[in-house]
Motif scaffolding. Structure first.
Motif, PDB file in Angstrom:
ATOM      1  N   THR A 766       4.247  32.396  99.002  1.00  0.00           N
ATOM      2  CA  THR A 766       4.837  31.457  99.693  1.00  0.00           C
ATOM      3  C   THR A 766       5.655  31.812 100.918  1.00  0.00           C
ATOM      4  OG1 THR A 766       4.771  29.639  97.911  1.00  0.00           O
ATOM      5  CG2 THR A 766       5.942  29.130  99.734  1.00  0.00           C
ATOM      6  N   GLU A 767       5.165  31.830 101.952  1.00  0.00           N
ATOM      7  CA  GLU A 767       5.739  32.444 103.078  1.00  0.00           C
ATOM      8  C   GLU A 767       6.701  31.653 103.871  1.00  0.00           C
ATOM      9  OE1 GLU A 767       3.589  35.406 106.125  1.00  0.00           O
ATOM     10  OE2 GLU A 767       3.701  33.210 107.038  1.00  0.00           O
ATOM     11  N   ILE A 768       7.980  31.825 104.443  1.00  0.00           N
ATOM     12  CA  ILE A 768       8.779  31.033 105.174  1.00  0.00           C
ATOM     13  C   ILE A 768       8.921  31.908 106.556  1.00  0.00           C
ATOM     14  CG2 ILE A 768      11.179  30.533 105.485  1.00  0.00           C
ATOM     15  CD1 ILE A 768       9.993  31.703 102.041  1.00  0.00           C
ATOM     16  N   PRO A 769       8.140  31.142 107.437  1.00  0.00           N
ATOM     17  CA  PRO A 769       7.829  31.664 108.840  1.00  0.00           C
ATOM     18  C   PRO A 769       8.883  31.564 109.764  1.00  0.00           C
ATOM     19  CG  PRO A 769       6.941  29.492 108.881  1.00  0.00           C
ATOM     20  CD  PRO A 769       7.532  29.759 107.310  1.00  0.00           C
ATOM     21  N   PHE A 770      10.105  32.209 109.322  1.00  0.00           N
ATOM     22  CA  PHE A 770      11.245  32.293 110.532  1.00  0.00           C
ATOM     23  C   PHE A 770      10.925  32.959 111.841  1.00  0.00           C
ATOM     24  CE2 PHE A 770      14.018  32.952 106.707  1.00  0.00           C
ATOM     25  CZ  PHE A 770      14.673  31.664 106.544  1.00  0.00           C
ATOM     26  N   GLY A 771      10.043  33.678 111.775  1.00  0.00           N
ATOM     27  CA  GLY A 771       9.564  34.334 112.875  1.00  0.00           C
ATOM     28  C   GLY A 771       8.818  33.527 113.990  1.00  0.00           C
ATOM     29  N   LEU A 772       7.998  32.388 113.535  1.00  0.00           N
ATOM     30  CA  LEU A 772       7.429  31.336 114.121  1.00  0.00           C
ATOM     31  C   LEU A 772       8.481  30.301 114.461  1.00  0.00           C
ATOM     32  CD1 LEU A 772       4.736  30.458 115.390  1.00  0.00           C
ATOM     33  CD2 LEU A 772       4.660  28.967 112.935  1.00  0.00           C
ATOM     34  N   LEU A 773       9.488  29.981 113.706  1.00  0.00           N
ATOM     35  CA  LEU A 773      10.120  28.949 113.866  1.00  0.00           C
ATOM     36  C   LEU A 773      11.294  29.193 115.314  1.00  0.00           C
ATOM     37  CD1 LEU A 773      10.826  27.713 110.185  1.00  0.00           C
ATOM     38  CD2 LEU A 773       9.646  26.473 111.909  1.00  0.00           C
ATOM     39  N   ARG A 774      11.701  30.387 115.120  1.00  0.00           N
ATOM     40  CA  ARG A 774      12.628  30.970 116.115  1.00  0.00           C
ATOM     41  C   ARG A 774      12.233  30.673 117.684  1.00  0.00           C
ATOM     42  NH1 ARG A 774      12.169  37.633 116.805  1.00  0.00           N
ATOM     43  NH2 ARG A 774      10.092  37.752 117.028  1.00  0.00           N
ATOM     44  N   ASN A 775      10.664  30.364 117.916  1.00  0.00           N
ATOM     45  CA  ASN A 775      10.304  29.830 119.188  1.00  0.00           C
ATOM     46  C   ASN A 775       9.948  28.589 119.204  1.00  0.00           C
ATOM     47  OD1 ASN A 775      10.717  32.625 120.121  1.00  0.00           O
ATOM     48  ND2 ASN A 775       8.632  33.113 118.901  1.00  0.00           N
ATOM     49  N   ARG A 776      10.503  27.737 118.270  1.00  0.00           N
ATOM     50  CA  ARG A 776      10.197  26.275 118.248  1.00  0.00           C
ATOM     51  C   ARG A 776      11.415  25.406 118.125  1.00  0.00           C
ATOM     52  NH1 ARG A 776       4.500  25.896 116.180  1.00  0.00           N
ATOM     53  NH2 ARG A 776       3.302  27.729 117.395  1.00  0.00           N
ATOM     54  N   GLU A 777      11.444  24.555 118.859  1.00  0.00           N
ATOM     55  CA  GLU A 777      12.618  23.507 118.847  1.00  0.00           C
ATOM     56  C   GLU A 777      12.422  22.588 117.269  1.00  0.00           C
ATOM     57  OE1 GLU A 777      12.765  20.869 122.348  1.00  0.00           O
ATOM     58  OE2 GLU A 777      13.646  22.734 123.403  1.00  0.00           O
ATOM     59  N   PRO A 778      13.372  22.311 116.776  1.00  0.00           N
ATOM     60  CA  PRO A 778      14.995  22.689 116.834  1.00  0.00           C
ATOM     61  C   PRO A 778      15.243  24.052 116.145  1.00  0.00           C
ATOM     62  CG  PRO A 778      14.681  21.094 115.177  1.00  0.00           C
ATOM     63  CD  PRO A 778      13.281  21.227 115.582  1.00  0.00           C
ATOM     64  N   PHE A 779      14.281  24.544 115.765  1.00  0.00           N
ATOM     65  CA  PHE A 779      14.541  25.722 114.724  1.00  0.00           C
ATOM     66  C   PHE A 779      14.757  26.998 115.631  1.00  0.00           C
ATOM     67  CE2 PHE A 779      13.392  22.654 111.725  1.00  0.00           C
ATOM     68  CZ  PHE A 779      14.052  23.176 110.895  1.00  0.00           C
ATOM     69  N   ASP A 780      14.804  26.918 116.970  1.00  0.00           N
ATOM     70  CA  ASP A 780      14.811  27.871 117.897  1.00  0.00           C
ATOM     71  C   ASP A 780      16.455  27.932 117.783  1.00  0.00           C
ATOM     72  OD1 ASP A 780      15.595  25.549 119.303  1.00  0.00           O
ATOM     73  OD2 ASP A 780      14.935  26.240 120.971  1.00  0.00           O
ATOM     74  N   ASP A 781      17.157  27.178 117.161  1.00  0.00           N
ATOM     75  CA  ASP A 781      18.875  27.373 116.784  1.00  0.00           C
ATOM     76  C   ASP A 781      19.047  28.048 115.458  1.00  0.00           C
ATOM     77  OD1 ASP A 781      21.503  26.982 116.309  1.00  0.00           O
ATOM     78  OD2 ASP A 781      21.580  24.952 116.404  1.00  0.00           O
ATOM     79  N   PRO A 782      19.440  29.306 115.725  1.00  0.00           N
ATOM     80  CA  PRO A 782      19.649  30.149 114.501  1.00  0.00           C
ATOM     81  C   PRO A 782      20.574  29.406 113.565  1.00  0.00           C
ATOM     82  CG  PRO A 782      20.387  31.393 116.537  1.00  0.00           C
ATOM     83  CD  PRO A 782      20.195  30.165 116.997  1.00  0.00           C
TER      84      PRO A 782
END
Length: 839
Positions: A766-782
């Motif tokens: 099960t992968e957690i795609p932080f690399g994708l989320l960092r470019n998507r609102e609202p998860f571009d917020d660290p």
């Protein structure tokens, strides 16, 4: 130079004209800029209505004016050097006020026209107090003359209609003076700084330094304005003959590229993309005062614009059009200076079409062979810049290009080196996906294929014949020759010999070779039919195909000159060094991962790290996470205990001396850290697409995922994953199944036209795609990604390190069989849906 504060009323009063030169850019203001101006106007209307005598007016910006050609004692004409967007907008607002008022006060038309918009006793274009640039004049004059008739097919017309609309909404029937106040604000309460200059250089120096709220000029805008300020008498001729044709040939992006390429051809390596305007300004300063030489400069720009157009859109009848299209599809803009020089020599009859074709073949080969060999592209710009300035008409140009690119230090692989790289290099990690497809397409075309490979077709993907995710059947097949099947898989899976093009990637997946063979035999591609002719697929077959592909590649892409080349270049370890330098704190990787990344074997990787000092080399462990028995510090006097050093740096070891797998950096994550082009392509293909598949295709993808999930994770873990997906659907969430070879499923939320997901389930992990989320609102917020990490880490046995907040960490599906872990993941999915859904 004279500067003084003024208002619009003072600026346009009397028999005068403010003229925007024909060479300036068109009117560019759109709704955001117009809305901001209207907000400033209404704020001042409120101030005016309050009758506060001490209330400040609003500063709108600067207007730079230079003497116009029709300046005379009886007539005032000025060239608008800067401020045309502001002035045009204010005059359009006056037109709108006039037309709004005229319904109740017919005299408003004559009053506003004669006081502010026209010079009543002048003829032709001198009649207008503001005359925009040539492309905008018809629409602007229609607004002033009252003949627009509701048309708004230009930004000028749109602005006029904007003010008509806001005035209608603003007009309060109970207040007979509200529109009068708007007119008064426009004319008297929007302050401007008027700068009058005598010399062009002074005007332009001020023009460059102004920073206002308007639309910032591009470097091409600045070059154009400076060019025509150097042409006081020949500006119109140069504009018609050269500049306008350039604009007709190239879009804005290509024009900026043109300006850079021209600088490269004149200055070589000194040219800088972010300083294009300054470079051209220096060129024009050297020609200052000689309009004929400046016209030659413009003529040269036009000539080179035609050459760039040939590169970007080669005509079918061009003998070497195929080579140019390849470079365009390869996105080889670094090579364009050389191509531009070749086209220049061709136009001057210094080289013929055959010579250009041969020269381009060497450039293409240089790019392709280096890609196959995994050579860094960081120095390509410098190499081609230098080469472009070295080419002269007096020499044999194709031979000169080949000789210049042949020195061993430039890493243009020889035939022997290329053959070895094709056998061993992880081609799948090199370059962009489109470049990999281009290599395979070129090879396919050379096989006499009758089926055209359209790379724009999203169904055409790169297929691993030996799958990325191994099954028991494949492991058994690989071990038949007595080799370590797992090691053999890691060495061969991403090599060129194991890759092909296919439109059936998701169907082929990690099926047995017998199933793949049947599907590939139906393909129209010759290379797939050749694979299907094999009865098994293992080490022997992959290496044999590698050798056949090497033969094709050597024939397609001629290599460097061997004579006088110097000793063969040793392996380029740059990527390995960069990967280790990029390792986040408290993480580790393995010799096998590094070997896969750079296309080598773990043994030479280990030998290299033991031979030369490399940053973070001590954080390279065995696949199981243990310090290698043969590890030694490079320094002979270094007696540190490597385990103690690693623990002090934050690595966690179990009782058997194995580093935590949660702190392991995989090949994919190293590629992410390095920003390798392939990672962007992988993220795009794995992310949920905008166009959902048909119900039939979706059902097939679902069945494929569940089959792989049960086969590789077992019934307990597979059951837990399915219960999580059912929970998600019960909350109203959607599921999207991956189409890549590795079957996957993502529980998604759609927001802002994008699909977001907190986890992606694969067959084993099960992968957690932080690399994708960092470019998507609202998860571009660290902070939100950190909260997602902490929530997942509440589950027993899960410990995702902070270092992976921009990567793609994963947990084993088997962990989800634990009730405690399952409950945490359910809560995380609910939290994620709420965070996205409340927006």
């Amino acid at each position: 130079m004279k500067a003084n504060e003024t208002t619009l009323r003072k600026l346009i009063q009397g028999d005068q004209q403010l003229m925007v030169p024909l060479y300036q850019r068109q009117y560019t203001w759109e709704r955001p800029q117009l809305t901001q101006l209207w907000a400033d106007i209404t704020a001042q209307v409120d101030v005016l209505a309050s009758q506060r005598e001490d209330a400040p007016s609003h500063f709108l910006g600067s207007v730079v004016l230079a003497p116009g050609p029709e300046l005379a004692p009886s007539r005032s004409q000025w060239i608008v050097v800067d401020g045309q967007q502001r002035l045009t907008t204010l005059m359009l607002a006056l037109c709108a006020i006039r037309d709004h008022l005229v319904a109740e006060d017919p005299r408003a038309r004559e009053r506003i026209n004669e006081l502010h918009l026209i010079n009543k006793f002048q003829q032709g274009e001198l009649r207008y107090r503001l005359l925009p640039t040539q492309a905008d004049r018809a629409a602007f004059k229609a607004c002033v003359d009252g003949t627009l008739e509701g048309k708004s097919d230009s930004l000028i017309g749109n602005a006029y209609q904007f003010f008509r609309g806001v005035l209608k909404d603003f007009d309060d029937p109970a207040d007979p003076h509200d529109i009068d106040r708007v007119e008064s604000v426009l004319l008297d309460r929007l302050n401007l700084v008027q700068i009058l200059v005598e010399k062009d250089d002074n005007a332009f120096r001020i023009f460059e330094s102004i920073n206002n709220t308007g639309m910032r000029l591009s470097q091409v805008d600045l070059i154009r304005n400076y060019l025509f300020m150097c042409l006081p008498t020949r500006g119109r001729h140069v504009y018609d003959e050269y500049w306008k044709p350039i604009q007709d040939l190239l879009d804005a992006k290509a024009m900026e590229q043109l300006m850079y390429l021209v600088l490269v051809l004149k200055e070589g390596g000194e040219a800088q993309y972010n300083a294009v305007y300054r470079g051209h300004q220096q060129l024009l300063l050297a020609l200052s005062g000689d309009e004929h030489r400046i016209e030659e400069y413009a003529r040269d720009l036009y000539r080179r614009a035609r050459h760039l157009k040939q590169i970007l859109s080669p005509a079918d009848d061009l003998p070497f059009a195929g080579r140019l299209r390849f470079l365009r599809e390869w996105q080889a803009s670094t090579a364009y200076p050389v191509v531009m020089r070749l086209l220049e020599l061709r136009e001057d009859d210094c080289v013929g079409d055959e010579e250009v074709e041969e020269a381009l073949a060497y450039v293409e080969s240089f790019l392709v062979r280096r890609l196959i060999a995994g050579v860094t592209t960081s120095n390509l710009n410098r190499i081609f810049q230098r080469l472009a300035t070295q080419l002269v008409a007096e020499e044999e140009v194709p031979r000169a290009i080949r000789a210049a690119l042949s020195p061993a230090r430039l890493y243009w692989p020889s035939d022997e080196q290329l053959r070895e790289e094709i056998r061993s290099r992880a081609f799948y990690w090199q370059g962009r996906t489109v470049q990999q497809k281009l290599v395979l397409r070129r090879i396919e075309e050379s096989l006499g294929s009758k089926e055209r490979v359209d790379l724009a077709d999203k169904r055409i993907t790169i297929e691993h014949v030996l799958p990325q995710s191994m099954t028991a059947d494949w492991l058994s097949e690989l071990s038949e020759e007595g080799d370590d099947a797992d090691l053999l898989h890691r060495q061969l899976v991403h090599t060129l010999g194991n890759l092909t093009l296919s439109g059936y990637n998701s169907e082929l997946s990690n099926n047995s070779f017998a199933a793949k063979r049947e599907r590939l035999s139906q393909s129209g591609l010759v290379m797939n039919q050749e694979i299907a002719a094999c009865y098994r697929w293992g080490k022997t077959e992959i290496l044999a195909r590698s050798d056949r592909l090497a033969d094709r590649a050597i024939a397609l892409w001629p290599g460097p000159e061997e004579s006088g080349r110097g000793s063969a270049a040793s392996r380029d370890w740059t990527q390995l060094h960069s990967a280790l330098a990029a390792l986040p704190a408290a993480t580790w990787t393995s010799y096998s991962d590094l070997a896969e990344l750079i296309g080598s074997h773990p043994v030479p990787v280990g030998v290299h790290l033991a031979s030369v000092p490399v940053l973070n080399a001590h954080r390279v462990l065995t696949r199981s996470g243990q310090v290698s028995d043969g590890f030694r510090w490079v320094g002979p006097d270094d007696g540190r205990n490597v385990h103690e050093v690693l623990k002090a740096e934050g690595l966690v070891f179990d009782e058997a001396g194995r580093a935590s797998p949660d702190q392991h950096i995989s090949v994919r994550e190293m590629a992410e850290l390095l920003g390798l082009p392939i990672t962007a392509d992988l993220a795009a293909t794995e992310a949920c697409g905008d166009e959902p598949p048909s119900p039939q295709a979706s059902t097939a993808l679902q069945e494929r995922f569940l089959h792989q999930l049960n086969e590789q994770s077992g019934p307990q873990a597979a059951g837990a994953v399915q219960r999580l997906l059912e929970h998600w659907r019960s909350r109203g969430g959607e599921l999207q199944y991956g189409t890549s070879a590795a079957a996957s499923c993502a529980p998604i939320v759609k927001a802002g036209g994008q699909s977001l997901y907190a986890v992606r389930f694969y067959a084993k992990t099960t992968e957690i795609p932080f690399g994708l989320l960092r470019n998507r609102e609202p998860f571009d917020d660290p902070a939100l990604r950190e909260e997602l990490r902490r929530r997942l880490n509440d589950a027993p046995g899960i410990d995702i390190p902070v270092a992976k907040l921009e990567l793609y960490p994963s947990i084993k599906n088997s962990q989800l069989a634990s009730v405690a872990v399952f409950d945490v993941v359910v809560a995380v999915l609910d939290w994620f849906m709420a965070k996205v859904g409340v927006r």
